[in-house]
Design an enzyme around this catalytic site. Structure first.
Site, short mmCIF file in Angstrom:
data_model
loop_
_atom_site.label_atom_id
_atom_site.label_comp_id
_atom_site.label_asym_id
_atom_site.label_seq_id
_atom_site.Cartn_x
_atom_site.Cartn_y
_atom_site.Cartn_z
N ARG A 97 2.55 -7.85 -11.09
CA ARG A 97 1.86 -7.45 -9.26
C ARG A 97 1.10 -8.25 -8.27
NH1 ARG A 97 -1.28 -3.20 -8.18
NH2 ARG A 97 -1.46 -3.20 -5.29
N ARG B 156 5.72 -2.15 -6.51
CA ARG B 156 4.92 -2.89 -7.26
C ARG B 156 5.15 -2.90 -8.67
NH1 ARG B 156 -0.20 0.34 -5.05
NH2 ARG B 156 -0.01 -0.73 -3.24
N ASP C 68 0.99 -0.30 -11.20
CA ASP C 68 0.04 -0.28 -10.43
C ASP C 68 -1.69 0.50 -11.11
OD1 ASP C 68 -2.04 0.20 -8.34
OD2 ASP C 68 -1.00 1.95 -7.57
N ASP D 282 -4.41 1.45 -10.98
CA ASP D 282 -5.99 2.62 -10.47
C ASP D 282 -6.79 3.53 -11.18
OD1 ASP D 282 -5.04 1.96 -8.45
OD2 ASP D 282 -3.54 4.20 -7.98
#
Length: 188
Positions: A105, A114, A117, A119
């Site tokens: 990344r 990406r 990712d 989160d």
């Protein structure tokens, strides 16, 4: 105090002997570069191998159009993980960034494609606002690619301070979000 008891999470601080809270967390993973399925599986495996993190469940895989990225961005594969952890929110965020980096990344352009990712959507029922992090994730309630897979693994889920995930998903709709039945991310 435990929010979600898990027999697999060590909850004693080895230095002080005190108990550390066990928090239920929701993590969203997405990939739209390279071998997207392998990137997601590798991300799950890396998070599962993290000390003091127990991945409890992984959602079905969804394919979604990119949100807010360059026009040439390809579709994402997305999943949501439900995990228990005794890690501090800062340590968990550091680990998420390390996993992203391990999969190549690059944090150059916001919204850029990406390889992986990761989160942090929720951290227990806590609300956190700092320069580095806002929890619950500030746009989770707007993102069907988070809400739909989350609802699959936790039908009664509530986004703290916002509302039931089922109601939030009904409000944003599922256009552009498609479950991919022939792909499965495993908890190995």
């Amino acid at each position: 105090m435990t929010e979600t008891p898990s027999p697999y999470v060590i909850d004693a601080d080895t230095l002080s002997g005190g108990l550390k809270p066990i928090r239920q967390v929701i993590l969203s993973l997405g990939s739209n570069l390279g071998d997207r399925e392998a990137n997601l599986q590798g991300g799950v495996d890396a998070l599962r191998d993290t000390p003091d993190v127990v991945v409890v469940d992984v959602s079905p895989v969804y394919e979604t159009e990119p949100v807010g990225g360059p026009d040439e961005s390809g579709p994402y594969l997305n999943i949501v993980l439900l995990a228990d952890t005794t890690l501090s929110v800062d340590t968990l965020l550091d680990r998420a960034h390390a996993v992203e980096q391990a999969f190549g990344r690059e944090r150059s352009v916001p919204g850029a494609p990406r390889t992986l990712d990761v989160d942090l959507i929720t951290y227990g029922k806590k609300t956190i606002e700092s320069e580095e992090l806002t929890v619950p994730h500030p746009r989770a309630h707007e993102r069907a690619f988070v809400l739909a897979p989350w609802l699959d693994i936790e039908p009664d889920a509530v986004l703290p301070g916002v509302g039931p995930v089922a109601e939030l998903l009904a409000g944003v709709g599922t256009e552009g979000v498609k479950k991919v039945d022939d792909l499965t991310i495993e908890l190995q």
